[in-house]
Scaffold this motif. Structure first.
Motif, PDB file in Angstrom:
ATOM      1  N   PRO A  89       0.811  -1.230   0.000  1.00  0.00           N
ATOM      2  CA  PRO A  89       0.000   0.000   0.000  1.00  0.00           C
ATOM      3  C   PRO A  89       0.839   1.272   0.000  1.00  0.00           C
ATOM      4  O   PRO A  89       0.407   2.300  -0.502  1.00  0.00           O
ATOM      5  CB  PRO A  89      -0.814  -0.110   1.300  1.00  0.00           C
ATOM      6  N   GLY A  90       2.043   1.193   0.559  1.00  0.00           N
ATOM      7  CA  GLY A  90       2.877   2.396   0.675  1.00  0.00           C
ATOM      8  C   GLY A  90       3.672   2.733  -0.568  1.00  0.00           C
ATOM      9  O   GLY A  90       4.419   3.714  -0.588  1.00  0.00           O
ATOM     10  N   VAL A  91       3.513   1.931  -1.629  1.00  0.00           N
ATOM     11  CA  VAL A  91       4.293   2.143  -2.863  1.00  0.00           C
ATOM     12  C   VAL A  91       3.438   2.828  -3.922  1.00  0.00           C
ATOM     13  O   VAL A  91       2.355   2.339  -4.258  1.00  0.00           O
ATOM     14  CB  VAL A  91       4.845   0.804  -3.397  1.00  0.00           C
ATOM     15  N   LEU A  92       3.932   3.935  -4.461  1.00  0.00           N
ATOM     16  CA  LEU A  92       3.235   4.624  -5.542  1.00  0.00           C
ATOM     17  C   LEU A  92       3.687   4.081  -6.893  1.00  0.00           C
ATOM     18  O   LEU A  92       2.874   3.695  -7.731  1.00  0.00           O
ATOM     19  CB  LEU A  92       3.506   6.132  -5.474  1.00  0.00           C
ATOM     20  N   GLU A  93       5.005   4.032  -7.089  1.00  0.00           N
ATOM     21  CA  GLU A  93       5.578   3.501  -8.327  1.00  0.00           C
ATOM     22  C   GLU A  93       6.845   2.725  -7.988  1.00  0.00           C
ATOM     23  O   GLU A  93       7.526   3.035  -7.004  1.00  0.00           O
ATOM     24  CB  GLU A  93       5.944   4.628  -9.306  1.00  0.00           C
ATOM     25  N   VAL A 107      19.685  -7.302  -8.364  1.00  0.00           N
ATOM     26  CA  VAL A 107      18.419  -6.577  -8.524  1.00  0.00           C
ATOM     27  C   VAL A 107      18.464  -5.273  -7.716  1.00  0.00           C
ATOM     28  O   VAL A 107      18.826  -5.270  -6.541  1.00  0.00           O
ATOM     29  CB  VAL A 107      17.229  -7.430  -8.042  1.00  0.00           C
ATOM     30  N   LYS A 108      18.098  -4.217  -8.386  1.00  0.00           N
ATOM     31  CA  LYS A 108      17.972  -2.921  -7.713  1.00  0.00           C
ATOM     32  C   LYS A 108      16.538  -2.423  -7.865  1.00  0.00           C
ATOM     33  O   LYS A 108      15.979  -2.448  -8.966  1.00  0.00           O
ATOM     34  CB  LYS A 108      18.937  -1.910  -8.328  1.00  0.00           C
ATOM     35  N   LEU A 109      15.937  -2.003  -6.760  1.00  0.00           N
ATOM     36  CA  LEU A 109      14.596  -1.429  -6.769  1.00  0.00           C
ATOM     37  C   LEU A 109      14.681   0.089  -6.627  1.00  0.00           C
ATOM     38  O   LEU A 109      15.420   0.598  -5.785  1.00  0.00           O
ATOM     39  CB  LEU A 109      13.769  -1.954  -5.596  1.00  0.00           C
ATOM     40  N   VAL A 110      13.916   0.770  -7.460  1.00  0.00           N
ATOM     41  CA  VAL A 110      13.777   2.223  -7.309  1.00  0.00           C
ATOM     42  C   VAL A 110      12.287   2.493  -7.066  1.00  0.00           C
ATOM     43  O   VAL A 110      11.442   2.129  -7.881  1.00  0.00           O
ATOM     44  CB  VAL A 110      14.269   2.983  -8.546  1.00  0.00           C
ATOM     45  N   ILE A 111      11.991   3.100  -5.914  1.00  0.00           N
ATOM     46  CA  ILE A 111      10.596   3.225  -5.469  1.00  0.00           C
ATOM     47  C   ILE A 111      10.221   4.687  -5.228  1.00  0.00           C
ATOM     48  O   ILE A 111      11.012   5.459  -4.670  1.00  0.00           O
ATOM     49  CB  ILE A 111      10.378   2.434  -4.155  1.00  0.00           C
ATOM     50  N   VAL A 112       9.024   5.031  -5.675  1.00  0.00           N
ATOM     51  CA  VAL A 112       8.417   6.317  -5.312  1.00  0.00           C
ATOM     52  C   VAL A 112       7.361   6.008  -4.249  1.00  0.00           C
ATOM     53  O   VAL A 112       6.462   5.193  -4.478  1.00  0.00           O
ATOM     54  CB  VAL A 112       7.764   7.011  -6.530  1.00  0.00           C
ATOM     55  N   LYS A 113       7.482   6.646  -3.082  1.00  0.00           N
ATOM     56  CA  LYS A 113       6.594   6.334  -1.958  1.00  0.00           C
ATOM     57  C   LYS A 113       5.217   6.974  -2.110  1.00  0.00           C
ATOM     58  O   LYS A 113       5.076   8.106  -2.577  1.00  0.00           O
ATOM     59  CB  LYS A 113       7.204   6.840  -0.643  1.00  0.00           C
ATOM     60  N   LYS A 114       4.213   6.234  -1.673  1.00  0.00           N
ATOM     61  CA  LYS A 114       2.877   6.793  -1.469  1.00  0.00           C
ATOM     62  C   LYS A 114       2.748   7.164   0.007  1.00  0.00           C
ATOM     63  O   LYS A 114       2.182   8.182   0.363  1.00  0.00           O
ATOM     64  CB  LYS A 114       1.803   5.778  -1.849  1.00  0.00           C
ATOM     65  N   ASP A 115       3.302   6.309   0.854  1.00  0.00           N
ATOM     66  CA  ASP A 115       3.315   6.526   2.298  1.00  0.00           C
ATOM     67  C   ASP A 115       4.732   6.924   2.718  1.00  0.00           C
ATOM     68  O   ASP A 115       5.664   6.126   2.591  1.00  0.00           O
ATOM     69  CB  ASP A 115       2.900   5.233   3.008  1.00  0.00           C
ATOM     70  N   PRO A 116       4.913   8.150   3.208  1.00  0.00           N
ATOM     71  CA  PRO A 116       6.256   8.606   3.608  1.00  0.00           C
ATOM     72  C   PRO A 116       6.909   7.716   4.668  1.00  0.00           C
ATOM     73  O   PRO A 116       8.133   7.704   4.807  1.00  0.00           O
ATOM     74  CB  PRO A 116       5.997  10.008   4.164  1.00  0.00           C
ATOM     75  N   ALA A 117       6.099   6.948   5.393  1.00  0.00           N
ATOM     76  CA  ALA A 117       6.641   6.109   6.468  1.00  0.00           C
ATOM     77  C   ALA A 117       7.201   4.777   5.963  1.00  0.00           C
ATOM     78  O   ALA A 117       7.765   4.002   6.732  1.00  0.00           O
ATOM     79  CB  ALA A 117       5.553   5.847   7.518  1.00  0.00           C
ATOM     80  N   LEU A 118       7.038   4.511   4.657  1.00  0.00           N
ATOM     81  CA  LEU A 118       7.539   3.243   4.094  1.00  0.00           C
ATOM     82  C   LEU A 118       9.051   3.140   4.288  1.00  0.00           C
ATOM     83  O   LEU A 118       9.787   4.087   3.998  1.00  0.00           O
ATOM     84  CB  LEU A 118       7.202   3.172   2.601  1.00  0.00           C
ATOM     85  N   THR A 119       9.496   1.986   4.758  1.00  0.00           N
ATOM     86  CA  THR A 119      10.934   1.797   5.017  1.00  0.00           C
ATOM     87  C   THR A 119      11.526   0.725   4.109  1.00  0.00           C
ATOM     88  O   THR A 119      10.809  -0.139   3.576  1.00  0.00           O
ATOM     89  CB  THR A 119      11.187   1.361   6.478  1.00  0.00           C
ATOM     90  N   GLU A 120      12.842   0.782   3.970  1.00  0.00           N
ATOM     91  CA  GLU A 120      13.568  -0.228   3.206  1.00  0.00           C
ATOM     92  C   GLU A 120      13.373  -1.610   3.823  1.00  0.00           C
ATOM     93  O   GLU A 120      13.221  -2.603   3.124  1.00  0.00           O
ATOM     94  CB  GLU A 120      15.058   0.121   3.169  1.00  0.00           C
ATOM     95  N   GLU A 121      13.359  -1.663   5.164  1.00  0.00           N
ATOM     96  CA  GLU A 121      13.185  -2.938   5.872  1.00  0.00           C
ATOM     97  C   GLU A 121      11.844  -3.574   5.523  1.00  0.00           C
ATOM     98  O   GLU A 121      11.747  -4.787   5.318  1.00  0.00           O
ATOM     99  CB  GLU A 121      13.297  -2.738   7.391  1.00  0.00           C
ATOM    100  N   ALA A 122      10.788  -2.750   5.457  1.00  0.00           N
ATOM    101  CA  ALA A 122       9.451  -3.275   5.138  1.00  0.00           C
ATOM    102  C   ALA A 122       9.419  -3.820   3.709  1.00  0.00           C
ATOM    103  O   ALA A 122       8.818  -4.868   3.442  1.00  0.00           O
ATOM    104  CB  ALA A 122       8.406  -2.174   5.311  1.00  0.00           C
ATOM    105  N   VAL A 123      10.083  -3.120   2.785  1.00  0.00           N
ATOM    106  CA  VAL A 123      10.135  -3.568   1.388  1.00  0.00           C
ATOM    107  C   VAL A 123      10.858  -4.905   1.300  1.00  0.00           C
ATOM    108  O   VAL A 123      10.396  -5.851   0.646  1.00  0.00           O
ATOM    109  CB  VAL A 123      10.834  -2.508   0.508  1.00  0.00           C
ATOM    110  N   ARG A 124      11.992  -5.006   1.981  1.00  0.00           N
ATOM    111  CA  ARG A 124      12.776  -6.250   1.936  1.00  0.00           C
ATOM    112  C   ARG A 124      11.990  -7.421   2.537  1.00  0.00           C
ATOM    113  O   ARG A 124      12.021  -8.538   2.016  1.00  0.00           O
ATOM    114  CB  ARG A 124      14.098  -6.067   2.671  1.00  0.00           C
ATOM    115  N   ALA A 125      11.292  -7.166   3.636  1.00  0.00           N
ATOM    116  CA  ALA A 125      10.504  -8.230   4.281  1.00  0.00           C
ATOM    117  C   ALA A 125       9.392  -8.716   3.352  1.00  0.00           C
ATOM    118  O   ALA A 125       9.116  -9.913   3.245  1.00  0.00           O
ATOM    119  CB  ALA A 125       9.935  -7.734   5.600  1.00  0.00           C
ATOM    120  N   GLU A 142      16.302   1.846  -3.426  1.00  0.00           N
ATOM    121  CA  GLU A 142      16.495   3.297  -3.456  1.00  0.00           C
ATOM    122  C   GLU A 142      15.123   3.977  -3.550  1.00  0.00           C
ATOM    123  O   GLU A 142      14.249   3.525  -4.287  1.00  0.00           O
ATOM    124  CB  GLU A 142      17.351   3.669  -4.676  1.00  0.00           C
ATOM    125  N   PHE A 143      14.940   5.042  -2.786  1.00  0.00           N
ATOM    126  CA  PHE A 143      13.693   5.824  -2.850  1.00  0.00           C
ATOM    127  C   PHE A 143      13.963   7.119  -3.618  1.00  0.00           C
ATOM    128  O   PHE A 143      14.992   7.770  -3.419  1.00  0.00           O
ATOM    129  CB  PHE A 143      13.177   6.150  -1.447  1.00  0.00           C
TER     130      PHE A 143
END
Length: 560
Positions: free
Chosen positions: A482-486, A501-519, A535-536
């Motif tokens: 839910p916290g990912v925009l793009e 693999v490298k991820l480049v993310i634009v947040k929808k939720d400013p509280a989104l963390t790298e740890e949450a993405v990895r989990a 990377e954000f």
């Protein structure tokens, strides 16, 4: 085709034929049955101290095939999934499934429930044979699939009493490598063998056009597709590879180390089929990622051949004690699955005295298409020459054949090219022309000598240690948060795995963390697909029609 259109023939090793006869064996079954008959008393496979002969392989596979047909009532053409690392049960089950006229669906045992469910659903597998260590994944999804039968097996099941009991106890209760699972209707492997002895396998007619394997490979759409590999495809590639390396192999004397998993098309064809034909002795390595354990196990083997990917060779070279291994009989080292790096090849030759030869192939070509000559004295950066009965050309985006030396898409035609993608005619049409040319998605050039050089990849595919990672699949998983925009996934250079693999993310939720993405990724993706970098950014670079510019994200400046 005239030799003028095959400039590579002039540089073929002496005695190598321009063509093979795909009709030499009617099926993979006919090939394996001949091997078992000719080399009945020769050792075929060993793992964890137990050796099975070609006679054992013949007997046990016939017994298991009888169980599949007579007890499970599987009908010709049904698909059977195999979810195991390299253990003795694997070659037995492969041969049994094929003997029963069924189709093997190879499954990476490290798959997450999501990935496994897709493969079972897409293939329509009727049964799955799984190692206990991974049965919890099956238990999580089996009820939501049409898969009706489960056979579970322990690492030690074929090691003989009392070693089998001790090994299974240690794996389950001491090392705790078997997560709890509930599959109340599952049948134990040894029980299945027992049932199989109570009936005979009738003659099942298996022909060249029957499907032998559904080998799953990704796509730029992010959906894993099953490449339909027929018995003719697999027999052809075995014969092509044998013709290329055959003069270098001694019948009944070769000892090959199989560290790549048999569910990988490279090991399946090169290590199992090619070496079975000459009565080779296969040492199965169950966990090659345990490099110290790997080196310890091969110190006691005077092996003559080894296949692998660049990361495997680099890992061995960097493991203490590897330089103390006995290389006196080693005369064939074959690298495939990913590019072999010059530094690794040169160091390999220095340490082992054996050249590391690069080969090129795809799941869709069963897999070999080009291999370097075995008498190559040093690394040349090429993927080699097209192997017998294989035509190669370089085409532009409109399908026009380009002159020698020009850069375009590498295209392949030959008896090893797949029948198509399972239940995906549109995807098949994108890569396979009516006259049999397969578009590989790799950008290459051919020299006047016929040697082919890979320049770049047309696809956005990321190649991690020889395994395909498709950006859209990774992006689809991350976009569910839910916290990912793009999100965009790209491959960046990595010294160890070739690419990461490298991820480049634009947040929808400013509280989104790298740890949450990895989990989240860890719960939904196999290990080799996991991002090494996250990377954000405020935005993603796009074309004027809104397509993400992956190339910009791959630029060195964009990598951490």
């Amino acid at each position: 085709m005239a030799n003028t259109n095959r400039p590579w023939l002039a540089n073929y090793p002496p005695g190598t034929p321009a063509e093979i006869d795909p009709g030499q064996y009617r099926s993979v079954v006919a090939l394996l049955e001949e091997c078992c008959d000719r080399f009945r008393h020769r050792p075929a496979f060993t793992n964890m101290g137990r050796v099975i002969t070609y006679g054992d392989l013949d007997r046990l596979s016939a017994t298991f095939a009888a169980f599949l047909v007579n007890d499970l009532k599987l009908a010709k053409g049904d698909r059977v999934a195999i979810m195991m690392p390299n253990v003795l049960q694997y070659p037995i089950v492969i041969m049994a499934v094929l003997r029963a006229g069924l189709t093997v669906v190879n499954v990476n045992p490290m798959y997450t429930p999501r990935e496994l469910k897709h493969q079972l659903d897409d293939s329509g597998a009727s049964a799955i044979i799984v190692l206990d260590n991974f049965a919890h994944t099956v238990a999580e999804v089996i009820g939501d699939t049409s898969c009706r039968h489960v056979v579970c097996t322990g690492v030690g099941d074929l090691l003989g009493f009392p070693k089998s009991v001790v090994t299974n106890f240690v794996v389950r209760h001491v090392k705790k490598m078997v997560p709890a699972y509930s599959l109340p209707n599952a049948i134990r492997f040894n029980e299945a063998l027992g049932r199989g002895t109570r009936s005979k396998l009738g003659k099942v007619e298996v022909g060249p056009d029957d499907l032998a394997f559904l080998q799953y490979t990704g796509g730029t759409t992010g959906v894993a597709k099953g490449a339909m590999l027929t018995h003719r495809n697999m027999v052809s590639n075995m014969l092509q590879s044998s013709a290329w390396i055959g003069s270098n192999l001694r019948e009944g004397e070769e000892v090959v180390v199989t560290a790549l998993p048999l569910y990988h098309i490279f090991a399946l064809t090169a290590n199992f089929l090619v070496f079975a034909r000459i009565g080779g002795f296969n040492h199965l390595i169950t966990n090659p990622r345990d490099m110290p354990g790997f080196v310890k196990s091969i110190k006691s083997i005077r092996f003559s051949a080894l296949s692998g990917v660049n990361t495997l060779f680099a890992g061995l070279l960097n493991t203490p004690g590897f330089d103390e291994v006995d290389f006196s009989r080693l005369h064939l080292t074959l690298g495939g699955g990913m590019a072999v790096q010059r530094a690794v090849a040169e160091r390999w030759k220095k340490v082992t005295g054996c050249a590391l030869l690069e080969a090129y192939g795809l799941t869709e070509t069963s897999p070999a298409a080009c291999i370097n000559p075995l008498d190559l004295k040093e690394y040349n950066g090429s993927i080699g020459l097209p192997i017998p009965s294989t035509d190669v050309n370089i085409q532009d985006d409109d399908g026009n054949v380009l002159p020698i030396g020009e850069i375009g898409e590498l295209c392949i035609r030959g008896p090893q090219v797949m029948k198509g993608y399972w239940n995906r005619p549109e995807e098949t049409a994108k890569v396979l022309s009516p006259d049999g040319w397969l578009r590989t998605g790799d950008i290459a050039r051919m020299e006047p000598s016929g040697y082919v050089y890979i320049v770049d990849r047309k696809k956005d595919m990321i190649l991690v240690s020889g395994f395909n990672v498709y950006p859209n699949e990774v992006e689809d998983v991350v976009a569910q948060m839910p916290g990912v925009l793009e999100v965009a996934a790209v491959g960046v250079p990595d010294e160890k795995s070739g690419e990461a693999v490298k991820l480049v993310i634009v947040k929808k939720d400013p509280a989104l963390t790298e740890e949450a993405v990895r989990a989240h990724c860890k719960a939904n993706l196999t290990g080799y697909k996991l991002p090494k970098y996250v990377e954000f950014r405020e935005s993603l670079p796009k074309t004027n029609v809104g397509k993400i510019l992956r190339r910009e994200l791959r630029e060195p400046a964009a990598a951490p």
